[in-house]
Design an enzyme around this catalytic site. Structure first.
Site, PDB file in Angstrom:
ATOM      1  N   ARG A 113       0.814  -1.231   0.000  1.00  0.00           N
ATOM      2  CA  ARG A 113       0.000   0.000   0.000  1.00  0.00           C
ATOM      3  C   ARG A 113       0.841   1.272   0.000  1.00  0.00           C
ATOM      4  O   ARG A 113       0.380   2.333   0.414  1.00  0.00           O
ATOM      5  CB  ARG A 113      -0.974   0.033   1.184  1.00  0.00           C
ATOM      6  CG  ARG A 113      -1.938  -1.136   1.212  1.00  0.00           C
ATOM      7  CD  ARG A 113      -3.080  -0.878   2.173  1.00  0.00           C
ATOM      8  NE  ARG A 113      -3.969  -2.019   2.199  1.00  0.00           N
ATOM      9  CZ  ARG A 113      -3.817  -3.055   3.007  1.00  0.00           C
ATOM     10  NH1 ARG A 113      -2.842  -3.070   3.882  1.00  0.00           N
ATOM     11  NH2 ARG A 113      -4.659  -4.057   2.970  1.00  0.00           N
ATOM     12  N   LYS A 135       3.032  11.865 -10.367  1.00  0.00           N
ATOM     13  CA  LYS A 135       2.160  11.076 -11.241  1.00  0.00           C
ATOM     14  C   LYS A 135       2.898   9.793 -11.604  1.00  0.00           C
ATOM     15  O   LYS A 135       3.982   9.837 -12.191  1.00  0.00           O
ATOM     16  CB  LYS A 135       1.869  11.831 -12.537  1.00  0.00           C
ATOM     17  CG  LYS A 135       0.730  12.805 -12.463  1.00  0.00           C
ATOM     18  CD  LYS A 135       0.413  13.299 -13.867  1.00  0.00           C
ATOM     19  CE  LYS A 135      -0.702  14.306 -13.857  1.00  0.00           C
ATOM     20  NZ  LYS A 135      -0.944  14.859 -15.204  1.00  0.00           N
ATOM     21  N   GLU A 177       9.678  19.942 -23.477  1.00  0.00           N
ATOM     22  CA  GLU A 177       8.842  20.157 -22.282  1.00  0.00           C
ATOM     23  C   GLU A 177       9.240  21.459 -21.571  1.00  0.00           C
ATOM     24  O   GLU A 177       8.402  22.105 -20.938  1.00  0.00           O
ATOM     25  CB  GLU A 177       8.952  18.969 -21.317  1.00  0.00           C
ATOM     26  CG  GLU A 177       8.328  17.671 -21.834  1.00  0.00           C
ATOM     27  CD  GLU A 177       6.798  17.597 -21.664  1.00  0.00           C
ATOM     28  OE1 GLU A 177       6.183  18.534 -21.142  1.00  0.00           O
ATOM     29  OE2 GLU A 177       6.228  16.564 -22.094  1.00  0.00           O
ATOM     30  N   LYS A 213       7.226  24.034 -12.584  1.00  0.00           N
ATOM     31  CA  LYS A 213       6.346  22.875 -12.415  1.00  0.00           C
ATOM     32  C   LYS A 213       6.042  22.640 -10.940  1.00  0.00           C
ATOM     33  O   LYS A 213       4.905  22.328 -10.569  1.00  0.00           O
ATOM     34  CB  LYS A 213       6.968  21.621 -13.039  1.00  0.00           C
ATOM     35  CG  LYS A 213       6.109  20.400 -12.724  1.00  0.00           C
ATOM     36  CD  LYS A 213       6.225  19.265 -13.659  1.00  0.00           C
ATOM     37  CE  LYS A 213       5.187  18.210 -13.252  1.00  0.00           C
ATOM     38  NZ  LYS A 213       5.277  16.984 -13.989  1.00  0.00           N
ATOM     39  N   GLU A 223      -4.401  17.589  -9.982  1.00  0.00           N
ATOM     40  CA  GLU A 223      -4.901  18.016 -11.295  1.00  0.00           C
ATOM     41  C   GLU A 223      -6.407  18.254 -11.312  1.00  0.00           C
ATOM     42  O   GLU A 223      -7.137  17.734 -12.165  1.00  0.00           O
ATOM     43  CB  GLU A 223      -4.496  16.990 -12.370  1.00  0.00           C
ATOM     44  CG  GLU A 223      -4.516  17.612 -13.765  1.00  0.00           C
ATOM     45  CD  GLU A 223      -3.946  16.700 -14.845  1.00  0.00           C
ATOM     46  OE1 GLU A 223      -2.867  16.121 -14.604  1.00  0.00           O
ATOM     47  OE2 GLU A 223      -4.560  16.592 -15.893  1.00  0.00           O
ATOM     48  N   ARG A 227      -3.154  22.380 -12.840  1.00  0.00           N
ATOM     49  CA  ARG A 227      -2.159  21.420 -13.333  1.00  0.00           C
ATOM     50  C   ARG A 227      -2.481  20.937 -14.745  1.00  0.00           C
ATOM     51  O   ARG A 227      -1.613  20.468 -15.471  1.00  0.00           O
ATOM     52  CB  ARG A 227      -2.032  20.246 -12.349  1.00  0.00           C
ATOM     53  CG  ARG A 227      -0.874  19.321 -12.700  1.00  0.00           C
ATOM     54  CD  ARG A 227      -0.506  18.370 -11.590  1.00  0.00           C
ATOM     55  NE  ARG A 227       0.526  17.452 -12.022  1.00  0.00           N
ATOM     56  CZ  ARG A 227       1.129  16.575 -11.241  1.00  0.00           C
ATOM     57  NH1 ARG A 227       0.810  16.511  -9.948  1.00  0.00           N
ATOM     58  NH2 ARG A 227       2.060  15.765 -11.711  1.00  0.00           N
ATOM     59  N   ASN A 231      -0.656  19.965 -19.621  1.00  0.00           N
ATOM     60  CA  ASN A 231      -0.976  19.117 -20.771  1.00  0.00           C
ATOM     61  C   ASN A 231      -0.911  19.886 -22.087  1.00  0.00           C
ATOM     62  O   ASN A 231      -1.253  19.346 -23.147  1.00  0.00           O
ATOM     63  CB  ASN A 231      -2.376  18.501 -20.614  1.00  0.00           C
ATOM     64  CG  ASN A 231      -2.409  17.546 -19.439  1.00  0.00           C
ATOM     65  OD1 ASN A 231      -1.405  16.917 -19.116  1.00  0.00           O
ATOM     66  ND2 ASN A 231      -3.549  17.457 -18.767  1.00  0.00           N
ATOM     67  N   HIS A 234      -0.112  18.306 -25.455  1.00  0.00           N
ATOM     68  CA  HIS A 234      -0.228  16.852 -25.329  1.00  0.00           C
ATOM     69  C   HIS A 234      -1.478  16.272 -25.991  1.00  0.00           C
ATOM     70  O   HIS A 234      -1.513  15.084 -26.285  1.00  0.00           O
ATOM     71  CB  HIS A 234      -0.188  16.441 -23.854  1.00  0.00           C
ATOM     72  CG  HIS A 234       1.188  16.553 -23.247  1.00  0.00           C
ATOM     73  ND1 HIS A 234       1.843  17.757 -23.122  1.00  0.00           N
ATOM     74  CD2 HIS A 234       2.038  15.620 -22.762  1.00  0.00           C
ATOM     75  CE1 HIS A 234       3.036  17.556 -22.570  1.00  0.00           C
ATOM     76  NE2 HIS A 234       3.178  16.261 -22.350  1.00  0.00           N
ATOM     77  N   HIS A 238      -0.191  13.632 -28.247  1.00  0.00           N
ATOM     78  CA  HIS A 238      -0.360  12.190 -27.982  1.00  0.00           C
ATOM     79  C   HIS A 238      -0.929  11.487 -29.204  1.00  0.00           C
ATOM     80  O   HIS A 238      -0.568  10.344 -29.504  1.00  0.00           O
ATOM     81  CB  HIS A 238      -1.288  11.956 -26.791  1.00  0.00           C
ATOM     82  CG  HIS A 238      -0.572  11.968 -25.474  1.00  0.00           C
ATOM     83  ND1 HIS A 238      -1.235  12.145 -24.281  1.00  0.00           N
ATOM     84  CD2 HIS A 238       0.731  11.822 -25.159  1.00  0.00           C
ATOM     85  CE1 HIS A 238      -0.360  12.111 -23.293  1.00  0.00           C
ATOM     86  NE2 HIS A 238       0.839  11.914 -23.796  1.00  0.00           N
ATOM     87  N   HIS A 251       8.389  11.372 -27.633  1.00  0.00           N
ATOM     88  CA  HIS A 251       7.327  12.105 -26.931  1.00  0.00           C
ATOM     89  C   HIS A 251       7.502  13.627 -27.050  1.00  0.00           C
ATOM     90  O   HIS A 251       6.566  14.343 -27.425  1.00  0.00           O
ATOM     91  CB  HIS A 251       7.316  11.683 -25.462  1.00  0.00           C
ATOM     92  CG  HIS A 251       6.321  12.436 -24.635  1.00  0.00           C
ATOM     93  ND1 HIS A 251       4.964  12.216 -24.706  1.00  0.00           N
ATOM     94  CD2 HIS A 251       6.481  13.448 -23.733  1.00  0.00           C
ATOM     95  CE1 HIS A 251       4.336  13.027 -23.878  1.00  0.00           C
ATOM     96  NE2 HIS A 251       5.233  13.790 -23.283  1.00  0.00           N
TER      97      HIS A 251
END
Ligand code: GLY
Length: 336
Positions: A113, A135, A177, A213, A223, A227, A231, A234, A238, A251
């Site tokens: 956990r 993340k 980025e 960031k 998010e 936040r 993206n 993206h 993506h 990427h």
């Protein structure tokens, strides 16, 4: 130390410092069981440097590439920890790029956990973006990052020495980025990229991007709002990444292209094109827009009526906007 990411009980330091991968202790308690996770693309010398600091260290070397962001790989890490009798007080270290960070963080989030993990990102991409913010994720049934958890690291070491062995293409890939952070939040980054000697300012570029960031993550850890600005680039990026799989676009290269669709300021778009060109990043996607659109609709977790997109209208200024699928499709077909 450069900065604490302030998240109450989950706060952690960022060490933005050359040579810091060789000086983990005493900043991190390594006198416990340590699972060092890396991939076969990370230089052996770096792996040895880190492992030598862990008296009870065990090593897991995964194949390099997105394929390692899988349930199988997460299971292999959990199985190794179980076999080695790891307890909740033990530690995982993620030495590598974004795949290793996301996977190791995810395994650390579920084993017993949740155990500690520390980020040791070695690429520009992972230092600037994925290593900070907690993340963690794996890909599942063809959808990127669809299974994961918010699980903050205990510390992140950002060592620019690690870039010295990065292939040029991967080095500039991650800088897309940082360009993103410049466009949405910190125009100084844009000015740094525009300098003739921008390469001698890479550490400053990385630092500024990471600190920006960290500010966002502190204000919106999970998010719910701000936040989402990260993206930027993206959504269509993506889609290009998935549709261009055969072309092997990276990427950051796709994010660079994806941003161009959503800069609603022609002067700034031209400025961004010049920076992408200067970095050697692509400025055109030779990909079928129908495939890009199909891939992004498959990838996006929209609510049926559309998706949230991030638009930049001035240097360092963004707008979050809901866009219906028809408008999104038209945007994809408008090209860059
Ligand atoms: N990579 C975007 C984020 O961390 O939110």
């Amino acid at each position: 130390m450069d900065r604490i990411v302030s998240l109450g009980a989950r706060s952690y330091p960022l060490y933005i410092e050359r040579g810091s991968l060789g000086a983990l202790s005493p900043r991190v308690d390594l006198h416990r069981k340590v699972l060092l996770v890396t991939d076969d693309g990370v230089p052996e010398a770096l792996v040895r440097t880190v492992l030598a600091q862990c008296p009870q260290g065990v090593l897991e070397v995964l194949p390099q590439g997105e394929g390692s962001k899988s349930f199988d790989a997460a299971q292999a890490l959990c199985a190794r920890m179980l076999r080695e009798n790891f307890t909740r007080g033990d530690l995982a270290l993620a030495l590598g790029g974004g795949v290793i960070g996301d996977l190791t963080g995810f395994a650390a989030s579920i084993y017993m956990r949740g155990i500690d993990y520390v980020g040791l990102p070695t690429t520009t991409l992972s230092q600037i973006d994925s290593s900070v913010g907690g993340k963690t994720a794996i890909n599942f049934q063809g959808v990127k990052n669809i299974v994961g958890a918010f699980h903050q690291p205990r510390a992140v070491f950002l060592d620019a020495d690690a870039f010295s062995t990065l292939p040029r293409r991967h080095f500039v890939n991650g800088l897309a980025e940082a360009l993103k952070m410049g466009l949405i939040l910190d125009p100084v980054i844009l000015s740094l990229f525009e300098r003739e000697d921008w390469e001698s300012h890479v550490e400053e570029i990385v630092r500024r991007a990471v600190l920006a960031k960290a500010d966002v993550v502190e204000r919106d850890e999970t998010e719910q709002g701000e936040r989402r600005s990260l993206n930027f680039g993206h959504t269509i990026g993506h889609g290009i990444e998935a549709a261009a799989e055969m072309h092997g676009l990276l990427h950051g290269e796709c994010v660079g292209l994806g941003m161009l669709y959503f800069i609603e300021n022609e002067a700034l778009r031209q400025r961004t094109l010049r920076i992408l060109t200067r970095l050697g990043l692509p400025t055109r996607a030779d990909v079928d827009p129908e495939k890009v659109y199909a891939a992004l609709v498959h990838d996006k977790k929209g609510d049926g009526s559309g998706v949230r997109v991030v638009v930049v209208d001035a240097p360092g200024h963004y707008i979050l906007r809901k866009m219906d699928y028809a408008a999104l499709r038209a945007r994809v077909f408008s090209g860059v």
